[in-house]
Design a protein around this motif. Sequence first.
Motif, PDB file in Angstrom:
ATOM      1  N   PRO A  62       0.921  -1.144  -0.099  1.00  0.00           N
ATOM      2  CA  PRO A  62      -0.058   0.013   0.024  1.00  0.00           C
ATOM      3  C   PRO A  62       0.920   1.390   0.206  1.00  0.00           C
ATOM      4  N   ILE A  65       0.660   4.336  -2.718  1.00  0.00           N
ATOM      5  CA  ILE A  65       0.391   5.571  -1.991  1.00  0.00           C
ATOM      6  C   ILE A  65       1.245   6.602  -2.779  1.00  0.00           C
ATOM      7  N   ASN A  99       0.438   7.164  -6.485  1.00  0.00           N
ATOM      8  CA  ASN A  99      -0.775   7.831  -6.507  1.00  0.00           C
ATOM      9  C   ASN A  99      -0.601   9.335  -6.395  1.00  0.00           C
ATOM     10  N   ALA A 100       0.346   9.545  -5.448  1.00  0.00           N
ATOM     11  CA  ALA A 100       0.450  10.901  -4.974  1.00  0.00           C
ATOM     12  C   ALA A 100       1.061  11.784  -6.032  1.00  0.00           C
ATOM     13  N   ILE A 143      -5.382   6.928  -2.793  1.00  0.00           N
ATOM     14  CA  ILE A 143      -4.503   7.310  -1.831  1.00  0.00           C
ATOM     15  C   ILE A 143      -5.234   6.795  -0.372  1.00  0.00           C
ATOM     16  N   ASP A 198      -5.703   3.270   0.018  1.00  0.00           N
ATOM     17  CA  ASP A 198      -4.459   2.582   0.407  1.00  0.00           C
ATOM     18  C   ASP A 198      -4.006   2.779   1.675  1.00  0.00           C
ATOM     19  N   GLY A 199      -4.307   4.147   2.329  1.00  0.00           N
ATOM     20  CA  GLY A 199      -3.932   4.095   3.623  1.00  0.00           C
ATOM     21  C   GLY A 199      -4.510   3.454   4.825  1.00  0.00           C
TER      22      GLY A 199
END
Lengths: 346, 159
Positions: free
Chosen positions: A151, A155, A158-159, A183, A186-187
């Motif tokens: 994950p 993240i 994606n960021a 994100i 995933d978090g």
Amino acid sequence: MRSRTIRRWRALALCLPLVLGAALSGARAEASHFPPTQPAAAPETGTAAHPGSLATGGPSTRGDAGAIHRAALDRPGDTPVASAHPTLRGYATVALLLLQGALILALVLHALRRRAAGERARAARAQLAPMTRRAAMDEMTASIAHEVNQPLAAIVANANAARRWLDRPEPDLGEARAALERIAGDGLRAAEVIATMRQTFRAADGARVAIDLADLVRDALLLARAEIEDNGVTMRTRLDPGLPPILGNRAQLQQLVLSLVAQALDALQAGPRRSRQLSVTLARDGAEGVALSVSDTGPERLSDDVPGLSICRAIVAAHDGTLSVRRGSEVVVRLPAAPAATETSP
Amino acid sequence: VTKPSYNIETAPIWAKLGVERGRPAPATQLGTERVAAPCCISVVDDDASVREATGGLLRSLGYAVRTFGSAEEFLDSGAEADTGCLITDLSMPGRSGFELQSDLTSRGVALPVIFVTAFATDADRARALEAGAAGFLSKPYSEARLAECLQRAFPPACD
């Protein structure tokens, strides 16, 4: 298979005195008829038993043996058969005595060798224990890292993507929003991994007992002593007496302490040998808690760099405590005290 | 804040053409004569969110991307024909990233491969380099590291 042979021989060695006793009593019964020169007859039976040596022996040897034999036979009152029989019995006794002696000696030597081997094996095991502990921890760290890194990778990607979509001459808000939503997901997934891990720890801990942390730390440091000394590290400990007991799993907490010490030793190995210092303190933390600090004089490091710290965090979290890294070379673990009613387990 | 070493300005021209001008990316033009150079990036990862995120990042960088959930899926798709670079996870159920690469080699397909792994070991890193990998990334990786690998991996025909 080998030990079975040894057991058999030992049984034989134990039986021998009986055989020997019987033989001796038989010999004693004949002793009244026995000539006083009986021991002198030894060469006779010996040579008789070995015709080869008799043949190679010179004529003088043969002559001596013959003379002694004749002397024995010429004793008045002793028939040849009666005298030969006790002589054989006497030799059998001596042979049995020698055999038993040899067997006992062999068994004693074997026992000594076995004891030495056992001690060597024990020493090897003691040396191996920290290594197997390390291996088990490495394996666990690997699986945790794998689960959490997935994950995290999503993240970060994606960021970066979201930023890219926004940085365009004509920002693509739809794509950016989708990346941000991913994100968030995933978090949550990373948190789930941690929660599962924590649950696993809780489920595995079985019995939670009240533990005197000072005792536990002292024991753990004893286990790590060889490793500490081998690395030329001076250790300073300050374990405050009379601290409240904490509720937890002994094995996990011991693993925690050992892991923190191992990480400190790893860091110290990176620095110069002459100023290696490891400091372990245990003190009261506020009104109802205990704080354990493990610090070293090694180079500072980022907490992310230290393998094994994630497992420490998991253990501490399972005990409702907190773990913080200070100045990159000190780890402080805070654990809540057990409810007042619980007694320290022995 | 450090400026990332890779941005859309330096991205391959074909990618900029495809995305910036609103034209479909090369991957969506399969079967048409317009696809000459194999300029698509194929992403193989069994983890759906990683797959999606990697694909999204590459698209935001202007690349045409195809994603696959397993080595087998990629091999069966025949996508290697228009793939200019393969980004694959190392440990996957079924065939691993290493096995995927050797499968491609035995098919006579020479693709630049970037290996990605959630738990990097020195042994895997050495094996990847030995196998002639264009890159070895340990998750999570920065965009700069990815860009570095892509610059090394991508065929000049796509620039």
